[in-house]
Structure formats: structure tokens, C-alpha cells
Scaffold this motif. Sequence first.
Motif, PDB file in Angstrom:
ATOM      1  N   CYS A   1       0.423  43.517   7.562  1.00  7.57           N
ATOM      2  CA  CYS A   1       0.255  44.394   6.400  1.00  7.57           C
ATOM      3  C   CYS A   1       0.402  43.581   5.110  1.00  7.57           C
ATOM      4  CB  CYS A   1       1.227  45.556   6.446  1.00  7.57           C
ATOM      5  SG  CYS A   1       2.959  45.116   6.616  1.00  7.57           S
ATOM      6  N   ALA A   2       1.155  42.496   5.181  1.00  8.15           N
ATOM      7  CA  ALA A   2       1.367  41.682   3.982  1.00  8.15           C
ATOM      8  C   ALA A   2       0.092  40.996   3.510  1.00  8.15           C
ATOM      9  CB  ALA A   2       2.449  40.637   4.250  1.00  8.15           C
ATOM     10  N   SER A   3      -0.941  40.958   4.362  1.00  8.05           N
ATOM     11  CA  SER A   3      -2.177  40.261   3.984  1.00  8.05           C
ATOM     12  C   SER A   3      -3.182  41.182   3.313  1.00  8.05           C
ATOM     13  CB  SER A   3      -2.834  39.661   5.227  1.00  8.05           C
ATOM     14  OG  SER A   3      -3.451  40.681   5.987  1.00  8.05           O
ATOM     15  N   ARG A   4      -2.757  42.455   3.087  1.00 13.31           N
ATOM     16  CA  ARG A   4      -3.691  43.462   2.591  1.00 13.31           C
ATOM     17  C   ARG A   4      -4.506  42.990   1.371  1.00 13.31           C
ATOM     18  NH1 ARG A   4      -3.304  48.092   4.229  1.00 13.31           N
ATOM     19  NH2 ARG A   4      -1.106  47.903   4.739  1.00 13.31           N
ATOM     20  N   GLN A   5      -3.820  42.367   0.419  1.00  6.35           N
ATOM     21  CA  GLN A   5      -4.513  41.959  -0.803  1.00  6.35           C
ATOM     22  C   GLN A   5      -5.049  40.530  -0.704  1.00  6.35           C
ATOM     23  OE1 GLN A   5      -4.664  44.349  -2.909  1.00  6.35           O
ATOM     24  NE2 GLN A   5      -2.815  45.594  -2.666  1.00  6.35           N
ATOM     25  N   LYS A   6      -5.011  39.974   0.500  1.00  5.97           N
ATOM     26  CA  LYS A   6      -5.329  38.561   0.631  1.00  5.97           C
ATOM     27  C   LYS A   6      -6.572  38.357   1.475  1.00  5.97           C
ATOM     28  CE  LYS A   6      -1.083  36.453  -0.432  1.00  5.97           C
ATOM     29  NZ  LYS A   6      -0.863  37.486  -1.418  1.00  5.97           N
ATOM     30  N   GLN A   7      -7.680  38.802   0.956  1.00  7.28           N
ATOM     31  CA  GLN A   7      -8.932  38.695   1.687  1.00  7.28           C
ATOM     32  C   GLN A   7      -9.273  37.255   2.058  1.00  7.28           C
ATOM     33  OE1 GLN A   7     -10.313  42.758   0.751  1.00  7.28           O
ATOM     34  NE2 GLN A   7      -8.475  41.899   1.289  1.00  7.28           N
ATOM     35  N   GLU A   8      -8.954  36.344   1.156  1.00  3.83           N
ATOM     36  CA  GLU A   8      -9.294  34.947   1.429  1.00  3.83           C
ATOM     37  C   GLU A   8      -8.494  34.397   2.596  1.00  3.83           C
ATOM     38  OE1 GLU A   8      -9.471  31.729  -1.543  1.00  3.83           O
ATOM     39  OE2 GLU A   8     -10.206  33.321  -2.879  1.00  3.83           O
ATOM     40  N   GLU A   9      -7.202  34.740   2.627  1.00  2.78           N
ATOM     41  CA  GLU A   9      -6.355  34.309   3.741  1.00  2.78           C
ATOM     42  C   GLU A   9      -6.910  34.854   5.049  1.00  2.78           C
ATOM     43  OE1 GLU A   9      -3.540  32.381   3.890  1.00  2.78           O
ATOM     44  OE2 GLU A   9      -3.908  31.864   1.796  1.00  2.78           O
ATOM     45  N   GLN A  10      -7.258  36.135   5.024  1.00  2.00           N
ATOM     46  CA  GLN A  10      -7.769  36.768   6.241  1.00  2.00           C
ATOM     47  C   GLN A  10      -9.030  36.067   6.719  1.00  2.00           C
ATOM     48  OE1 GLN A  10      -8.300  40.820   4.939  1.00  2.00           O
ATOM     49  NE2 GLN A  10      -6.147  41.359   5.274  1.00  2.00           N
ATOM     50  N   GLN A  11      -9.910  35.751   5.779  1.00  2.00           N
ATOM     51  CA  GLN A  11     -11.144  35.066   6.151  1.00  2.00           C
ATOM     52  C   GLN A  11     -10.834  33.673   6.694  1.00  2.00           C
ATOM     53  OE1 GLN A  11     -13.788  36.613   6.636  1.00  2.00           O
ATOM     54  NE2 GLN A  11     -12.805  38.404   5.740  1.00  2.00           N
ATOM     55  N   GLY A  12      -9.857  33.023   6.070  1.00  2.00           N
ATOM     56  CA  GLY A  12      -9.461  31.684   6.500  1.00  2.00           C
ATOM     57  C   GLY A  12      -9.014  31.678   7.953  1.00  2.00           C
ATOM     58  N   ILE A  13      -8.202  32.660   8.333  1.00  2.00           N
ATOM     59  CA  ILE A  13      -7.739  32.764   9.724  1.00  2.00           C
ATOM     60  C   ILE A  13      -8.934  32.865  10.655  1.00  2.00           C
ATOM     61  CG2 ILE A  13      -6.583  34.315  11.357  1.00  2.00           C
ATOM     62  CD1 ILE A  13      -4.578  32.824   9.688  1.00  2.00           C
ATOM     63  N   ARG A  14      -9.885  33.679  10.256  1.00  2.00           N
ATOM     64  CA  ARG A  14     -11.062  33.868  11.118  1.00  2.00           C
ATOM     65  C   ARG A  14     -11.870  32.574  11.230  1.00  2.00           C
ATOM     66  NH1 ARG A  14      -8.951  38.330   9.506  1.00  2.00           N
ATOM     67  NH2 ARG A  14      -9.301  40.312  10.552  1.00  2.00           N
ATOM     68  N   ARG A  15     -11.925  31.844  10.134  1.00  2.00           N
ATOM     69  CA  ARG A  15     -12.661  30.569  10.201  1.00  2.00           C
ATOM     70  C   ARG A  15     -11.967  29.604  11.155  1.00  2.00           C
ATOM     71  NH1 ARG A  15     -13.184  29.896   4.464  1.00  2.00           N
ATOM     72  NH2 ARG A  15     -12.860  27.664   4.667  1.00  2.00           N
ATOM     73  N   ILE A  16     -10.634  29.587  11.103  1.00  2.00           N
ATOM     74  CA  ILE A  16      -9.903  28.705  12.030  1.00  2.00           C
ATOM     75  C   ILE A  16     -10.178  29.114  13.474  1.00  2.00           C
ATOM     76  CG2 ILE A  16      -7.614  27.991  12.821  1.00  2.00           C
ATOM     77  CD1 ILE A  16      -6.631  28.177   9.965  1.00  2.00           C
ATOM     78  N   LEU A  17     -10.114  30.424  13.727  1.00  2.00           N
ATOM     79  CA  LEU A  17     -10.322  30.899  15.098  1.00  2.00           C
ATOM     80  C   LEU A  17     -11.714  30.536  15.580  1.00  2.00           C
ATOM     81  CD1 LEU A  17      -8.612  34.400  14.970  1.00  2.00           C
ATOM     82  CD2 LEU A  17      -7.717  32.270  15.910  1.00  2.00           C
TER      83      LEU A  17
END
Lengths: 67, 776
Positions: free
Chosen positions: B554-570
Motif C-alpha cells: 500500500c505504501a507504493s500507491r503514489q509511486k508509479q515509477e517504483e512499481q514499474q521498476g519492479i516489473r522491469r526487474i521481474l
Amino acid sequence: MNFSQEAEAWTCASCGGKLQLTKVFFSYEKGNFEVDLPACPACDLVLVPESLALGRMAEAERILEDK
Amino acid sequence: MEKNELIAWENKCIQEESPECTSACPLHVDARLFLKEIRKGDWDAAYKVLNKTMPFPGILGRICDHPCEERCKRGPVGGPLAIGSLERLCVEKFAGKKRVQLLPRKNHRIAVLGAGLAGVTAAWDLLKKGFVVSVFESGERLGGPLWDLPERILPREILAEELLVLESMMADIHLGVRLDKAFFEQVCEEYAAVILDRDSFHGCALPLELDGDGLIAVTPSTGATGRDGVFAGGGTRFRGGFSPVMETLEGRKPALSIERLMQKVGLEFGRENEGPCSSRLFTSLEGIDPLPRVVPADSVKGYSEEEAHMEAKRCIQCECRECVKKCLFLERYKAYPKKYAREIFNNERILLGAAHQYNVFTNSCSTCGLCETICPNDFSMADMCLEARRTLLKQKIMPASFHEFALDDMAFSNSDLFSLCRREPGKSESAWLYFPSCQLCGSAPGEVLSSYHYLREKLTGGVGILLHCCGAPAFWAGREDLFSQALNEIRGCWEKMGKPRIITACTTCLNMFQEHLPETEPVSLWSTILDAGLPVSVRVSGAGEVTVSVVDPCASRQKQEEQQGIRRILESLGMGIEELPLSGEKPECCGYGGLMYNANPTLARDVVARRTTASDNDYLAYCAMCRDNFAFVGKRISHIIEHLFPVVAGADPAARGWISWSERRDGRVRVKESVLAELGEGKEPQLEHYEKLALVMSPEVRKRVDERRILEEDIRKVILHAESSGMRMQCSESGNFLAYLQPANVTFWVEYQLEGDGFTVLNAYCHRMKIVGIKK
Ligand code: SF4
Ligand code: SF4
Ligand code: SF4
Ligand SMILES: [Zn+2]
């Protein structure tokens, strides 16, 4: 609730005596309670059975927290 | 919460606003309730809904031109509800006694001149309110143009019968009266106030101003004419066409003005929403089947009861509740934020000794922020609950139990057992400061250590390490004192290291630093990895081999870039991703946030258990607590750090399973000891006496005890105390020992056996009620 079974089953390992149903005083937040529980009056040992701790006691705690 | 704050909160939640149908209705008939009653098959109740708001339901129910339908939310999904036709059937069917509740009689005498629909409505309303009303009509019967309507729409018999109700309401009725200037002057003298039905005075010669349509000119909001005490309304047929329901409103307005005049209150005040008005109510049409309007088999007679029932079932029963649909916490308490605001406000004002029924509530919100994202008005329960927690603390009525376990855990992290700040071995400078987070060290100590090695290899200028808790638990608990203490400690270390950039592996820590220590310019471990390149040790899966669903914290709600970054790593790890319905800006919490798990453990479990049903895929977390909480309820889940820095090559991290709170502490200790050892500062750990006791526990007991928030440390202390003092009980049958100890607020009980040099723990439980003594 009657805890005479527990009183029968357990003995005080400190003095070797039997446990007797005795009035035990409790307090929490702004409440005071007394319950008849197996205890060794000589050693000041009390037995709070699991069923009491997780049942009625926990319930009373919840109620007192919302007070 | 102050009164003005309450009003502001309440105003944000629009759940109680009227649905479109009611707002569009000039009389604000509660069509939603009306349709609900029909759906239940309760026609009497449906009639009562009409009767509550409509004058002469038998007339208006048949002739209303239903502007409500135009704005019905059903419109785009099958067509608006046939509210007009259903009202007609309802008043046709109603056979009960027509009842009008009259208020106690007042002394004021009011004259109504002209008895068209506006005039009889004004008389009805005033009689209901207890005024003494005289009706003067030039014709030989009440109702005026109503008699010109076709018989099939409004049968004469019905019209006559309905109008008769005025007599039973004790109206003083005069027919065949010449309503000329002299008569008008006379009633103005004799009566406290006068209402003119403009339909009867079109182009008239009374000493009153006329408007462009030849109608008596009035202030639209009040119906006041230029003359004191004289009001007027009606005449829609001379102004764009006869509208029965607007004509009714035209009679109602001046009646209300007269009531205000007699009560000596302002005529204009607060009347903006009279008549058709706008509504802020939001209703989602997502997932609503476009059912077409039911067409009556007999087009002349209209709906049968059966057909009416089907049609009424199409009503969406418009309401918002968007947040409640998504948040289990909001759903559990059975209301919605507007009501909750009021409850919290009241809870803060309860007299000493009475029940504060909203303490647990206030402390159960995970402060995840989902509601704020979903709400059309950005209502933030998190902000409201956090503020309320601070108030409970100030009022000294916050029960310690709500946060104690979490705050103890934080105290552990910030004690010598974990807390540490060091430069990179062999470096005298630090350009970077790694802050892996306390919970990730607890959950994945080995992986954290290799990630630290990785950073040292990849980054130049020295990578120091800071082991500490970011203070989030204190923030969630409303403990501003403990929170700023934690921040100050971190700031102190950061300054001592020469103000390096912080790299953190936890999104909550990242949020806390960005908001409260922005000078540390924090970045996440994941974005650092994206920049510096994947560690060499990673295993890249073959295409289609692994598919995961990412559980964004839930802490990543405002962090679209972080979320995208995780997906890129995966993706670069070769993993396929199937998104969950609530990801991106809408993740839920795992129950750790806001300390929900501490104040309301049952709810926290249910929240995470419900989230496991969203997909059968393995979950992939990048928050340690998300991983641990999902694993606890048996979901296959791994943390991204386990893929990036695997400790055991070839292991299946999703199969690792749950870990206990004690293990989380051990993990933290291990990280600190390893860092110190590398620096050559390692020393034999100084174990407390109780820490040396060897415990044996079956997996089942271990999990049960952990769920009860009992640490192995607590168990050891009980046994040590029992064994050294002899204060224990023994079961004559099994030989088991039972002992207890109350080190602080909690009494811990342990049932155990002696096992060589150690102890087998068979059970442990605890309570907060304090044992005061025994009656002697
Ligand atoms: S769907 Fe029902 S509640 Fe919503 S606007 Fe239409 S009639 Fe009113
Ligand atoms: S738990 Fe999250 S969605 Fe639910 S009320 Fe709290 S902040 Fe809103
Ligand atoms: S989303 Fe929730 S808080 Fe927002 S208006 Fe709707 S019911 Fe109220
Ligand atoms: Zn004894």
C-alpha cells in the motif's frame, strides 16, 4: 465457570500442596474483577486456565479497551 | 476533532446526498425508496413514500410529468426507470385510508385565492402545518384546469374524491366568489397573509406588477410579490407549457414562505436546493447489466403488478459506498465514512466512565490510503483515524494493548541489539548509506547481506550501512514523541556519515524519509539496481516458466515509477506478470500498515486472507511484511530480494512459508553481527541468562504461540523464573509444569516439560488482566 477439575489435576510444585478454589482479584484498565480459581494460598500461586484467558478474560479486556 | 472539522469531513463524503431521481424531482419524492418498497412487494409502504412528500397523491401520482426519469442513472444502461408509470399503478392500487397528518392548529389565518393545482397545493401544505386556511374560488368547484384533463388520465370521480380531502383537513372553502380588486383588498386586510394562484389571475387587473408572460411578478425563490404578505405561484401553462409537478412546486413555495413569515425567519435563507437541484452523489455503473425498461403487455392499462415488480428491480438503488466496497475494515463496521466521522467525533466527547465504542475502530484502519484514491471526493480515512489516534493519546484513553507489541518491536530495532551505523569496511567516506529496513533484515537477513555486498561492488564513494527502524510504527500509533525520536536518531547518523544519499529496500521507509527527512534524498534499492545492473548471481527463468502476480505494497500507491521498476526487474529475470485487479494505485494493505494487525488481529488476518483469493498465481512482494503476512495464511509468495540475491541456489522462495516474530528478531541480530564481523568488530554475543535456555517446540505450537504474539524470549523468561524460584504447578497426570510471569503489562503462561538440558514447550498463552492477589 467452575474450575474444580483443574484444581484436582494440578498441584503446587513449590510446596507440594493441593490447589484450592480461591477468590482471585484481577484488574485491567478501569475495571476490577474477582474469579474463583485454583490457587495455592500458601505460595501465592494462581492457575488461570487457558480457556479462561482466551475466552471470558479476553472478551472482558476487549470491552474495557472500548471504554 | 473540532465541530468545524467534523462538518468538513462530513461534507467530503457524499454517500448521503440524494440520488439523481430525487434531486431532479421538484418535490424531492424519495423515488429510490419508493422503488425499493415495490421491489419488496409492499405497495402500502410505497404509497406512504409518495404521500409523505406529494400533495394529493391520487392526482399527482397519475399526472406527474416525471422530470426525474430524465436524470435517472439507469439511463445509459437500459433506459431510465419508469417512475411515472409505477407511481400511477401505486396510487391506483392503494385502497387504504388516505391519511394526512396535521400539525397542531396555529392562530394565523391565511387566504388562498384561486384553486388550480398551485392553489390547492398551497392550501394543502398550509393546512398540514396547522394554519387556518380559507380558499376562495371563482368557479363552482376546486381544481380549475385539472378538470380539463382526459378521463383516462385523471378520472373525474378520482379528482373529486381527492379534492374532498381538503374539506376533511378543515379548509374553509368558498366557491363562486368574484376575485376582483375590491375582494383582494378586503382579504389583504382580514388575513395574515394571502396566496394567489397565478393560473386564475392571468393578465389580471389586481394592483400587482405583471411579468412578460402576463403572470403576477414574483421573486422566483420565494413567490413573494411586490406587496408585503402577498405571495403567488402557478400558471406554468402560460410559460412554456403546463407541468403538473412544477405547478405543484409553484404552490408549495409561497406556502413555505408564509410559514417562515409567521415564524419571523428569513424568507430566502437556505432555499437553494428547493425544487430541482443538482446532486453530488456518485454511483458507479461498473458491472451493471444494461436491462431494458419493462414494456407493459397492455399499453392502455399500463403495468401489471408483476411487470411493475420487474421494472422496480431495475433500480440501481443509487449510492456511493465505493470505498466500502473495497475496504474490509470499512465494510466490517457497517456504515460509511460520513457516519464514521460522526462516531469518531462523538467518541472523543464521551463523558468519563461511559463506553468509547470507537477506540478499536479508530485503531483498525491500516492507513493504506485506498479509500482516498477511490473516493470521488478524496476522503482520507487514514488522515482522520491518525488524527483521532493522537487525540485519544492526548485524552489518555488509548489502551496500551493496541500498539504495545508493535512499539516493543520497534524499540527492539532501535536498541543495541539491531541498531548500527557504520562506514563500508576500509573506507573513510560514505557517498551512500544503505538502510535495508528492520523488517526486511528480519525476514531475509542473508539476502540483505548480499545486497549490501552488491551495492559496495557497484557504487563508488563508499556505501555505509544504517540498521534502524524508520519510525513508521510510532507514526501509525500516533506517538509523535517516539516518531520524532526515531527520525532524530536517523538524522544524527546520516549527518555523522557526511550526509550521504540513503538507499532503502522498503517502500514504507522510502515514504517516511521522503516526507520527513527529504534532505537525505532517499532512493530505493530497486531503482538503484535498475541503474547499476542486475547482480551476476541471478537466475533468469525461461519464457513461460514462472508467472507471478505482483502485490504492490500500500505504501507504493503514489509511486508509479517504483512499481514499474519492479516489473522491469521481474521481466529481466524472465518472469511473466499477471496483474491483480487491485494493483498500481489501488493496492490494499497486508494488515501490517497502520498497525491494524496489533489493534485488530482478526480483521488483519481476514484482509490478507481475502487478498489471497484474487489469483492462484504465486504472489511476488517487495515489502517484507507483505511477504510474511501472505505466507502466514498459506499463500505461496516470495520477496523480490530472494530472486535478486538468492541465499540458497535453486531454492523455491515461494515455498519458504511463514516466519515467527522471534525469527524476525533473530534475523535482525544476525545482520548486525555479520556487518560487525566483516568490520572486524565482531565479538562473542553477550547472552542474557534466559537466552541460554534451549527450547523445543513443535511447528504447531510455534505457530499458535506466534499468533498469540508471544516471543520465545517471553517463554524463556517464564521458564527461567519458574525454575529458579520453584514457583510452578505440576499436573499429577502428565507431569507437565505450568508457570506464569508478568514482566510488564502482559501475563505469560507456559506449559512445559524438562527435556535433558532444555525444555519442551507444550503450550503458551497470555492475558493482559493483571493478577492483583488472592483472598486470604
Ligand atoms: S436508478 Fe433508481 S435510485 Fe438511481 S436515479 Fe434511477 S430511480 Fe433513482
Ligand atoms: S484501511 Fe485503507 S481503505 Fe480502509 S479506511 Fe483505512 S485507509 Fe481507507
Ligand atoms: S467513496 Fe466512501 S467516503 Fe467517498 S463519498 Fe463514497 S462513501 Fe463517502
Ligand atoms: Zn504452594
